[in-house]
Enzyme design. Structure first.
Site, PDB file in Angstrom:
ATOM      1  N   ASN A 124      -3.797  -5.549  13.002  1.00 60.49           N
ATOM      2  CA  ASN A 124      -5.172  -5.036  13.015  1.00 60.49           C
ATOM      3  C   ASN A 124      -6.063  -5.752  14.036  1.00 60.49           C
ATOM      4  O   ASN A 124      -7.254  -5.961  13.810  1.00 60.49           O
ATOM      5  CB  ASN A 124      -5.795  -5.074  11.610  1.00 60.49           C
ATOM      6  CG  ASN A 124      -5.342  -3.904  10.758  1.00 60.49           C
ATOM      7  OD1 ASN A 124      -5.147  -2.799  11.249  1.00 60.49           O
ATOM      8  ND2 ASN A 124      -5.157  -4.146   9.466  1.00 60.49           N
ATOM      9  N   ASN A 148      -4.044 -10.167   7.252  1.00 58.93           N
ATOM     10  CA  ASN A 148      -3.767  -8.888   7.931  1.00 58.93           C
ATOM     11  C   ASN A 148      -4.969  -8.187   8.559  1.00 58.93           C
ATOM     12  O   ASN A 148      -5.024  -6.967   8.638  1.00 58.93           O
ATOM     13  CB  ASN A 148      -3.042  -7.932   6.970  1.00 58.93           C
ATOM     14  CG  ASN A 148      -1.672  -8.467   6.590  1.00 58.93           C
ATOM     15  OD1 ASN A 148      -1.166  -9.386   7.220  1.00 58.93           O
ATOM     16  ND2 ASN A 148      -1.068  -7.915   5.564  1.00 58.93           N
ATOM     17  N   HIS A 205      -7.321 -11.008  -0.993  1.00 57.65           N
ATOM     18  CA  HIS A 205      -6.670 -10.581   0.251  1.00 57.65           C
ATOM     19  C   HIS A 205      -7.494 -11.089   1.439  1.00 57.65           C
ATOM     20  O   HIS A 205      -8.540 -10.550   1.754  1.00 57.65           O
ATOM     21  CB  HIS A 205      -6.572  -9.048   0.270  1.00 57.65           C
ATOM     22  CG  HIS A 205      -5.633  -8.501   1.303  1.00 57.65           C
ATOM     23  ND1 HIS A 205      -5.047  -9.278   2.271  1.00 57.65           N
ATOM     24  CD2 HIS A 205      -5.164  -7.231   1.515  1.00 57.65           C
ATOM     25  CE1 HIS A 205      -4.262  -8.508   3.030  1.00 57.65           C
ATOM     26  NE2 HIS A 205      -4.322  -7.273   2.589  1.00 57.65           N
ATOM     27  N   TYR A 249      -8.165  -7.854   7.651  1.00 55.54           N
ATOM     28  CA  TYR A 249      -9.198  -7.203   6.856  1.00 55.54           C
ATOM     29  C   TYR A 249     -10.441  -8.108   6.775  1.00 55.54           C
ATOM     30  O   TYR A 249     -10.535  -9.093   7.497  1.00 55.54           O
ATOM     31  CB  TYR A 249      -8.637  -6.790   5.497  1.00 55.54           C
ATOM     32  CG  TYR A 249      -7.514  -5.783   5.664  1.00 55.54           C
ATOM     33  CD1 TYR A 249      -7.767  -4.530   6.235  1.00 55.54           C
ATOM     34  CD2 TYR A 249      -6.199  -6.101   5.327  1.00 55.54           C
ATOM     35  CE1 TYR A 249      -6.746  -3.612   6.444  1.00 55.54           C
ATOM     36  CE2 TYR A 249      -5.170  -5.174   5.534  1.00 55.54           C
ATOM     37  CZ  TYR A 249      -5.449  -3.945   6.101  1.00 55.54           C
ATOM     38  OH  TYR A 249      -4.446  -3.040   6.317  1.00 55.54           O
ATOM     39  N   THR A 270       0.847  -1.195   0.000  1.00 58.14           N
ATOM     40  CA  THR A 270       0.000   0.000   0.000  1.00 58.14           C
ATOM     41  C   THR A 270       0.883   1.246   0.000  1.00 58.14           C
ATOM     42  O   THR A 270       1.745   1.399   0.856  1.00 58.14           O
ATOM     43  CB  THR A 270      -0.930  -0.015   1.233  1.00 58.14           C
ATOM     44  OG1 THR A 270      -1.862  -1.081   1.068  1.00 58.14           O
ATOM     45  CG2 THR A 270      -1.688   1.297   1.382  1.00 58.14           C
TER      46      THR A 270
END
Length: 365
Positions: free
Chosen positions: A239, A182, A179, A184, A29
């Site tokens: 996260n 992490n 994805h 999400y 990112t």
């Protein structure tokens, strides 16, 4: 014991795609999409073109919908302007002899009301706010409290993934990566640290994996399985996520993805961007369960990559930060040349500085 460095540069067949080496550019990112449209621009085209010598480029995480966005100035793949912008990227990478997959992303609860359509609450598996921060126009802020997706909203999100996969095909990508790492949205369904649902999407491992597999099945209607990968981070606390039995959960998921003939599993080994051995996990056993390619990521050096490939623990190695500051990383690793250190101050947002101005080997020597 010394290993032959040539294993890093041996070709590899991924589905029906010939990769010239084993060095993958990991998704990174960088928050440099066009302000207002979140479409890729000429600066992004140049950035990816410079790195086309990678076996495979996996793009920065790209939101499948406006709701899927969690950070300012990250690119999307749900509007025509975004598709057009990505088309220029894929054309440049292909002209430079490269291959490129788009990483499909929905952040779930790792978002802020200012980034959501009509200032709505972000969404997740359960209405539990993450102890995490995100990046908006004014800088870093705490994430907003999410609402739990209804089953109708889950079905709509699966359709959003399918539409994004169609758009990736229109934009000229060679494949897509789901994805699911992490912390999400997909990860928020997988792991019981946050998924407290009592319906068909919560409770048992089969139920918690349901959303990930529904997304995968929708994408497999668009793309051949060999052109699809999934990224996971089984033990990463990133996260604010955790699971009570990560081996059982991810071995189940790997088996189901293997049954579907998925091209690769992209595994963040250890804590994202942190210790590789913080939490015990049998990555070798995971690799044996999954029949496709095993792509390893997290803290890999040239030596560690050579060792892992030589011992056949991995098939491909994804490098992140090293690709930021070394656009010609493949050439540098081949010659065991010095590596340029990345400037962290320019990672997120900004212009060409720390993005497209890192010199290639010949220029820097």
């Amino acid at each position: 014991m010394t290993h032959d460095a040539n294993v890093l540069f041996a070709p590899f067949r991924l589905g029906d795609l010939e990769l010239p080496n084993r060095i993958v550019m990991a998704p990174l990112t960088r928050n440099r999409a066009t302000h207002g449209t979140d479409a890729p621009n000429d600066l992004n085209v140049e950035y990816y073109r410079q790195r086309a010598s990678a076996a495979l480029i996996i793009t920065e995480a790209t939101q499948i919908s406006k709701q899927g966005q969690g950070y300012i100035w990250t690119p999307g793949i749900y509007s025509q302007a975004q598709v057009d912008g990505w088309q220029k990227v894929t054309k440049a990478v292909h002209e430079a002899g490269g291959r490129i997959f788009l990483q499909l992303w929905h952040v779930g609860r790792i978002s802020h009301v200012s980034l959501q359509p009509n200032g709505a609450a972000p969404v997740s598996s359960s209405a539990i706010r993450a102890k995490a921060q995100t990046f908006i126009e004014s800088g870093f802020v705490d994430v907003s409290e999410p609402h739990a997706l209804t089953t109708d909203e889950i079905a709509q999100t699966v359709r959003d993934y399918a539409a994004a996969a169609e758009n990736a095909k229109r934009a000229g990508f060679d494949g897509v990566e789901i994805h699911a790492a992490n912390g999400y949205l997909i990860d928020q369904f997988l792991r019981d640290g946050v998924n407290k649902r009592t319906d068909a999407y919560g409770g048992s491992i089969e139920n918690r994996a349901r959303f990930a597999l529904e997304v995968t099945d929708a994408i497999l209607k668009v793309w051949d399985p060999g052109r699809v990968g999934m990224r996971i981070s089984p033990v990463s606390p990133f996260n604010d996520l955790s699971d009570s039995d990560p081996e059982k959960l991810y071995f189940h998921l790997a088996e189901k993805l293997s049954d579907r003939g998925l091209g690769y599993l992209h595994v963040v080994e250890g804590a994202t961007g942190g210790a590789r051995d913080a939490t015990p996990f049998d990555f070798v056993a995971l690799r044996k369960i999954f029949s496709g390619a095993y792509m390893a990521n997290n803290g890999y050096t040239r030596d560690l990559a050579i060792e892992a490939l030589s011992e056949k623990r991995v098939d491909l190695v994804a490098f992140g930060q090293l690709f930021i500051s070394n656009p010609d990383l493949v050439a540098r690793l081949r010659r065991n040349a010095p590596l340029t250190k990345a400037d962290q101050a320019t990672f997120y947002g900004g212009d060409a500085k720390g993005y497209t101005d890192y010199p290639a080997l010949a220029a820097s020597e």
